[in-house]
Each structure stands twice: as structure tokens, then as C-alpha cells.
Enzyme design. Structure first.
Site, short mmCIF file in Angstrom:
data_model
loop_
_atom_site.label_atom_id
_atom_site.label_comp_id
_atom_site.label_asym_id
_atom_site.label_seq_id
_atom_site.Cartn_x
_atom_site.Cartn_y
_atom_site.Cartn_z
N ARG A 223 -7.16 -22.33 -24.31
CA ARG A 223 -7.61 -23.45 -25.13
C ARG A 223 -6.64 -24.61 -24.92
O ARG A 223 -5.43 -24.41 -24.76
CB ARG A 223 -7.61 -23.07 -26.63
N HIS A 271 -14.21 -26.46 -18.44
CA HIS A 271 -14.34 -25.27 -19.30
C HIS A 271 -15.37 -24.30 -18.73
O HIS A 271 -16.36 -23.95 -19.40
CB HIS A 271 -14.70 -25.69 -20.74
#
Ligand code: NDP
Ligand code: OXD
Length: 308
Positions: A223, A271
Site C-alpha cells: 500500500r 496497482h
């Protein structure tokens, strides 16, 4: 009364998810959550609004359509909720592919050859010794273990860091805050696969990154908020860090004017290091709902206090 499953996946076409759940749970009533809906038995969610949580406190279990539960845990959740994360569901092998690619691209100097090729330059670099490029994996959970297994095949010295001691053949294990400095100073290519929790937020700051061996390389696939982005840029500038492969960012999508895009030593991807696979995820969620209905225990239940 029929089992009720409520799907809350804002911003995504719900049709294939509804169809997939209905096919696998033919006796259940599966619907897309609407405010004011009657109480359901199970929730299948990604980034639901607080209103979903407030209106469905009775859910027997809430399935997060992802491995990371940080967004869900930002909401005010009933303490008795059973939150279940995706447990591999086809993501571990993707993560292994992505990380091995990033490490090998850097170790073999392929980014240099890519630049040379654009200028028609034929120039060989001296070979590097893998003994000089120890790999450290932060997070030895479902994904980190699979990545460790893949990286091992290439013969890099391998270290791992987790909250509790982990035994993985071929991996030197470090754990807890007391083991962090030793782990970092034994690492040159750092792979971050930690969950984002209050304990790990901004863990990769100037102090931590400075402890890595000189010429370090960072792969962040966990993250964005684990990393202090400006500290990474500063340490690339001083030369302490040689480069980074980043798949996750403090703010996503990455802003068009963000410094990372044009940085010559940063590789950016949107991502995608391990994408949620519809088929595998639906199969896993449906079979866990069936197991819970039979009163069986399931894997992947999140410890709400720990945050992962
Ligand atoms: P797991 O929960 O299976 O593993 C988490 C690991 O992190 C465990 O080894 C755990 O230690 C360790 N850990 C947690 N907190 C700490 C801490 N404070 N200090 C040290 N170690 C800690 O997670 P997964 O492997 O399934 O996933 C990891 C993360 O990857 C997800 O949370 C998500 O954010 C990210 N992800 C990113 C994707 C992408 O496409 N970019 C896709 C999927 C996931 P211990 O073993 O001791 O419990
Ligand atoms: C996840 C993700 O957590 O896709 O599964 O990031």
C-alpha cells in the site's frame, strides 16, 4: 427463509459478480445493496460506504473483495463483525511474477539496456554478483511466502521480516520492531508486502530506508501509505537508493504531475501487481459462505484489533 447475500462494490459493474454468486449459491437471494435494504446474512464488499455498515450490523460475515482490508477497517465497524479477506485467490502467483520481474530487471541492469536500446547503444555492463544483492521481504503472509518461494529459485540471499517469527526454509527470519534494523541493514533489494495498519503506516521513511545497504532498490506492492514518498525521492537523489518499482501510491490514481512518473529510476505501474480474479474470488467466497452455513471454520478471518 432464503439466505440473503448483499453485494456492495461501488464503481464496478456488479453483473458478473451477481451472476457468479447466484450460480455458486443457487439457494441464496443475491442482490446489489441499496440503502434501506432488509437485513442480509452475508456481505460481499469492496470499499463500501459507512451507511452499508450502519444498516447491516447483523451480517454473519463480511467478505472483502481483496487481500488488504485497510479501506474497510477505516470505517466504524461493529466489533462483533467477522471480516474475511481474500486468501490468495490467484493473487500470490501474480505477486511472485511481478516481484521477480522487478528484482531481476534491476539486478541484471535491464533498465540500463532499455535506455541504451532507445539510443541504439551496444554496450555491455559488468556482471553483478547476487551475493551483493540480498533480498528482504517485509510481510511473510499469504503473498510474501509465495514471493519468497519464487525469489529463492534465483539464488539471492533471502531475508524476511514479520510480526512474529516465521520459519521458511532458505529465509533468514527477523521479526518485530526489535528485529527491524538488523533486517534492513542485511537487505539491498527490499520488497514490501505488509498490510497497511496503524503500526505500518509510513514505516518506510527516511530513517528506515537509510538503513538499507547502499545502492538499495525498493519494490512496494503493498500500500502506498507504507512509504513516505518524499523520503524515497530524497534518498534516490543522494544516491543511497538506486531505484524503485512502485505499484501502489499514497493517492491513487497517481496524479499526472506526480514526480514518480518521469523519474528515471522509478518504474510505475497502476496497482496491478496482483489483480483480483473474478472467477477465483467468487469461488473462494461462495465456498466459505457454504462452509460457514455448515458451521465449519474458515481461513482468512481478519483480526480486527491487529488490523490484518
Ligand atoms: P497477510 O495478512 O497474509 O500477511 C501479512 C504479513 O505482514 C504477515 O507476515 C504479518 O506478520 C506481517 N505483518 C503485519 N503487521 C506487521 C507489523 N506491524 N510488523 C511486522 N510484520 C507485520 O497478507 P497478504 O500476504 O495476503 O497481503 C499483504 C498485503 O498485500 C495486503 O494487506 C495488501 O495491502 C497488499 N496487496 C496488494 C495488492 C496489489 O495489487 N498491489 C494485491 C493484494 C494485496 P505475521 O506473519 O507475524 O502475522
Ligand atoms: C488487494 C488489492 O488488497 O488488490 O487485494 O490491493
Amino acid at each position: 427463509m432464503a439466505l440473503r447475500v448483499s453485494l456492495c462494490y461501488p464503481g464496478v459493474d456488479p453483473a458478473p459478480w451477481l451472476q457468479g454468486l447466484r450460480q455458486r449459491l443457487p439457494d441464496a437471494e443475491v442482490s446489489v445493496w441499496q440503502p434501506g435494504d432488509p437485513p442480509a446474512d452475508y456481505g460481499v464488499v469492496w470499499a463500501p460506504p459507512q451507511q452499508f455498515v450502519d444498516e447491516q450490523p447483523q451480517l454473519k460475515a463480511v467478505f472483502n473483495i481483496g487481500a488488504g482490508v485497510d479501506r474497510l477497517l477505516q470505517l466504524r465497524l461493529p466489533g462483533h463483525w467477522t471480516v474475511v479477506r481474500l486468501d490468495d485467490a490467484g493473487m500470490a502467483v501474480q505477486m511472485a511474477e511481478y516481484v521477480c520481474h522487478a528484482l531481476i530487471r534491476h539486478f541484471r541492469g535491464l533498465e540500463v539496456y532499455e535506455q541504451q536500446a532507445r539510443q541504439s547503444v551496444w554496450q555491455q555492463q559488468a556482471p553483478r554478483s547476487r551475493a551483493d544483492y540480498p533480498v528482504g521481504i517485509m510481510g511473510l503472509g499469504v503473498l510474501g511466502r509465495r514471493v519468497a518461494q519464487a525469489v529463492q529459485q534465483f539464488g539471492f540471499p533471502l531475508r524476511g521480516w514479520s510480526r512474529s517469527p516465521q520459519q521458511i526454509e532458505g529465509v533468514t527470519s527477523y521479526w518485530g520492531r526489535q528485529g527491524l534494523d538488523a533486517f534492513l541493514s542485511a537487505t539491498r533489494m527490499l520488497v514490501c508486502l505488509l498490510p497497511l495498519t496503524p503500526d505500518t503506516h509510513h514505516l518506510l521513511d527516511r530513517a528506515a530506508l537509510s538503513r538499507l545497504q547502499p545502492g538499495a532498490f525498493l519494490v512496494n506492492v503493498a500500500r502506498g501509505a507504507l512509504l513516505v514518498e518524499q523520503d524515497l525521492l530524497d534518498l534516490l537523489h543522494t544516491g543511497h537508493l538506486a531505484g524503485a518499482a512502485l505499484d501502489v501510491f499514497a493517492s491513487e490514481p497517481l496524479a499526472p504531475d506526480h514526480a514518480f512518473w518521469q523519474h528515471p529510476r522509478i518504474a510505475v505501474t497502476p496497482h496491478i501487481s496482483a489483480q483480483t480474479l473474478e472467477h477465483d474470488s467468487l469461488a473462494q467466497i461462495a465456498s466459505k459462505i457454504q462452509a460457514l452455513q455448515r458451521g465449519e471454520a474458515i481461513a482468512g478471518v481478519v483480526d480486527l484489533a491487529r488490523g490484518y
